[in-house]
Structure formats: structure tokens, C-alpha cells
Design a protein around this motif. Structure first.
Motif: not given
Length: 286
Positions: A46, A131, A50, A52, A147-148
Motif C-alpha cells: 500500500s 486496517k 503495509t 494486506y 501489516c493487516i
């Protein structure tokens, strides 16, 4: 350095920590602004740097920006500093560690721990299912990568981390055991009955289920997995002079079940201090 470049640099250096959420293979390279696994699956970084790792969208009560902003305010004022100091006291100080914060929220825990262990060159990774929390965590100019991800399917290779920190978050003990190195430490922090008890009693009547709290179920489950675990209780008062009561109120799910009238009355009354009462559950992975 831009956030995306900082995230790419971190992952490029420590790519061996992560695994693909699609095929469970490790990653092999970074192409442009994406990380590619050995089977060719690709994840894009992103703009905030980060990754996902969720395979599907998730709705959560915790994806509330107001709550995370309030939490950032109160934690920056030092609400959990004694807890993190206690966590740091259990960590070896003669070597660099790979540390993951499970349910990292807005990132304050790792940032403070990094400051406490300055110069040791630790590697810090935080993940959360929210998030909005992770986006807020990237605003901290520290050394952590965020991170998610989902507790039930951690995006990390087996035996990746020396330390897992789990503060007030759910746990997936099977996954924790998988990603924790032999002789690694799991440190779980759970609230005790007097945790924020002043706020709890402001928000609920004595006959309400939320008026009191017991950690018996959480503690019993942990001891079933780790009967040899050590338990350290930590209790202290936190003065609210450095932050505002409204932030304290909205940083915790305690207010979710309260009536509007109770919340309004609490905001009008305020508090000068609150009790922090927690137990640290510590286990070395065999």
C-alpha cells in the motif's frame, strides 16, 4: 524516505519472515512495488508501506478510527508504559530479537519497546485485523513493519520469531506455537478484575453483567495450553492529567454496551485516575 519505500526496504531485508496467504510458500522477490512468492502469487504494498494478507474482507467493531485515535492519545500519555517496561524486563538484552505484536492496534506498544531496547537492532513486526489501526500505526516514524492479517492464519513462516507479544488481544495458540522459535517467548497480557474498574462502574449499574469482570475463562484456556506458564500480576494507578477522559472512554470497548445517558454522565463527571490491573502470562516455547 516514503512510507512505501520504507516498507519495501524492510520486507526485502527480512523476506524470510513472511509466507504467501494463498499457497503458504515463502516469498522470493520484490518486483516494482509488489512482493512475489515462489509460486508466483503477488501482493502489492500500500502507499503506507503495509501488506494486506487477508484473503477476504472482514468487518470488525474495532475498525473505528475514533477509537484508535483515542487509544493513541492515551497510550502516548503513558497508560501502558509500566506494562511494556515489565515485558522488556523478561527479554534478553544480549542479542537482537525478532518480535511480533499480535493485535498491534495503532502501534504504540512496539514503538515504546523499540525505544526501550534502542541499539539492540531488533526486528519488529505488528499486525492487526483493523486496517484503520494499521494505517495509524504507520504514522509512527519507528523501525516497525505493520501489516493487516488474521490471527487464525498468520502470514509468517514457521519458527520465525523470538518473541510474541499479545496485549489484550485474542489468541490462536496453534499459530503462535508454529511461528515461535524453540526457546522463544510468548508474553500474553490480560486484564484482571480491577482493570479500569472506575470507568466500568461509571458506565454500568451494579446488576449489569458489565459491572464486574473475570478473566477466568481466558486464564483457564491459557493454562490448558501452557500449564507451566509463569504469571506476574501488575497493578498501578494512572493519573489522567496528561490526557483527557473522553479519550480514555472511547479507547476501550467498555463503552460499547453502555447507555447514552451513562456515557454522557461519565463525560460530565470525568475521573482523575484509573486503576490498571493486569496479569502477564509468560511461557518459553519448547
Amino acid at each position: 524516505m516514503k512510507k512505501i519505500d520504507r516498507g519495501i526496504t524492510f520486507v526485502d531485508k527480512d523476506m524470510g519472515l513472511f509466507k504467501c496467504p494463498v499457497c503458504d510458500e515463502g516469498f522470493s522477490k520484490i518486483v516494482h512495488k509488489s512482493i512475489v512468492c515462489k509460486q508466483g502469487h503477488q501482493l502489492d504494498f500500500s502507499k503506507k508501506g503495509t501488506l494486506y494478507f487477508l484473503k477476504h474482507g472482514v468487518k470488525s467493531d474495532y475498525d473505528d478510527e475514533k477509537m484508535w485515535q483515542a487509544r493513541r492519545s492515551v497510550l502516548t500519555a503513558g497508560l501502558f508504559q509500566p506494562i511494556i517496561d515489565k515485558i522488556a524486563s523478561f527479554l534478553p538484552h544480549n542479542k537482537a530479537l525478532k518480535i511480533v505484536d499480535a493485535g498491534c492496534g495503532e502501534g504504540s506498544t512496539l514503538n515504546y519497546l523499540d525505544q526501550q531496547r534502542a541499539g539492540l537492532n531488533d526486528i519488529y513486526v505488528g499486525f492487526d485485523i483493523s486496517k484503520k489501526a494499521v494505517d495509524l500505526a504507520t504514522q509512527i516514524s519507528g523501525n516497525s513493519f505493520f501489516c493487516i492479517a488474521d490471527l487464525a492464519q498468520l502470514p509468517f513462516m514457521t519458527s520465525s520469531f523470538d518473541v510474541i507479544i499479545d496485549m489484550f488481544s485474542p489468541s490462536s495458540y496453534e499459530e503462535f506455537e508454529r511461528v515461535l522459535k524453540t526457546k522463544g517467548l510468548l508474553i500474553k497480557v490480560i486484564p484482571n478484575k480491577n482493570y479500569l474498574v472506575e470507568l466500568r462502574h461509571m458506565l454500568y449499574e451494579k446488576d449489569d453483567l458489565h459491572y464486574s469482570y473475570s478473566n477466568d475463562k481466558v486464564l483457564t484456556l491459557f493454562k490448558q495450553h501452557y500449564p507451566q506458564a509463569k504469571t506476574k500480576r501488575l497493578t498501578y494507578k494512572f493519573l489522567l492529567a496528561k490526557t483527557n477522559f473522553e479519550s480514555l472512554l472511547y479507547m476501550t470497548p467498555l463503552h460499547w454496551g453502555a447507555t447514552e445517558s451513562r456515557i454522557s454522565a461519565a463525560l460530565s463527571q470525568g475521573l482523575d485516575e484509573v486503576t490498571v490491573d493486569v496479569s502477564l502470562l509468560i511461557i518459553e516455547n519448547n
